[in-house]
Design an enzyme around this catalytic site. Structure first.
Site, short mmCIF file in Angstrom:
data_model
loop_
_atom_site.label_atom_id
_atom_site.label_comp_id
_atom_site.label_asym_id
_atom_site.label_seq_id
_atom_site.Cartn_x
_atom_site.Cartn_y
_atom_site.Cartn_z
N ASP A 109 0.87 -1.18 0.00
CA ASP A 109 0.00 0.00 0.00
C ASP A 109 0.91 1.23 0.00
OD1 ASP A 109 -2.94 0.97 0.57
OD2 ASP A 109 -1.66 2.14 1.91
N ASN A 123 -3.08 12.36 -4.25
CA ASN A 123 -4.24 12.49 -5.14
C ASN A 123 -5.00 13.79 -4.88
OD1 ASN A 123 -4.49 10.55 -7.11
ND2 ASN A 123 -5.69 9.15 -5.88
N ASP A 156 -4.56 2.29 -4.50
CA ASP A 156 -3.10 2.36 -4.38
C ASP A 156 -2.53 1.09 -3.74
OD1 ASP A 156 -4.28 2.94 -1.92
OD2 ASP A 156 -2.64 4.22 -1.27
#
Length: 195
Positions: free
Chosen positions: A71, A79, A114
């Site tokens: 992760d 983002n 992600d």
């Protein structure tokens, strides 16, 4: 007469060619459905098949394999701060980096968002921990380029081995995921082995 023979078989040959073409197109479409559009890696639709293949191979050959659950740390901030286009470019670059860190026989998946999964064949938890540390360091030291921005990322990695930690694909993913989250709560930018 060769011309007469070839004209007799032509309809059959044409039909066979159409079926072969259809099968090829169908196979390509099927393959495309197992590829993540952003990174070009395998997607999570292909994961159950790959895991089943590894489990059967492991049983046949009396070996082990390990699943890494990755992760990206603080990716939501990237983002939100830089935009989804930059986020997508970073995911693409990370996908290439991950592929470059594993063997041709290993699988790399974008699991979603992600999160990434790597299946390391013929690797027990100790061997996989070494590989996971190498991957973690490669990500940490890489300067990611997107839309004129240079960004640094880190990843948290959880790992679980079959059959050492789990005896099913579902349990293996769950344990590796839990190990990753435990590591994230501890410090982030870490490799954590399931127990």
């Amino acid at each position: 007469n060769p011309v007469e023979i070839s004209s007799r078989f032509k309809p059959g040959i044409d039909l066979a060619a159409r079926y072969i073409h259809f099968a090829y197109v169908h196979l390509e479409a099927k393959n495309d459905s197992y590829i993540d559009e952003v990174t070009g890696l395998h997607n999570q639709r292909y994961l159950p098949m790959a895991l089943e293949h590894e489990i059967q191979r492991t049983k046949r050959e009396a070996t082990k394999f390990t699943l890494l659950f990755l992760d990206i740390d603080y990716f939501k901030m990237v983002n939100d701060g830089r935009g989804h286009w930059v986020g997508s470019k970073l995911l693409q670059e990370l996908g290439k980096l991950l592929k470059g860190q594993v063997r041709a026989c290993d699988y790399v998946f974008r699991y979603g968002g992600d999160e990434f999964i790597i299946i390391l064949g013929n690797a027990d938890s100790e061997q996989a921990k070494v590989a996971a540390e190498r991957i973690r360091k490669a990500v940490e030291s890489h300067s990611f380029q997107a839309d004129g921005h240079t960004l640094n990322l880190t990843v948290s990695i959880g790992l679980a081995s079959y059959p050492e930690h789990a005896q099913s694909a579902v349990a293996l993913i769950k344990l590796a995921d839990e190990a990753m989250y435990y590591g994230k709560r501890k410090s982030r930018n870490i490799v954590f082995v399931a127990s």
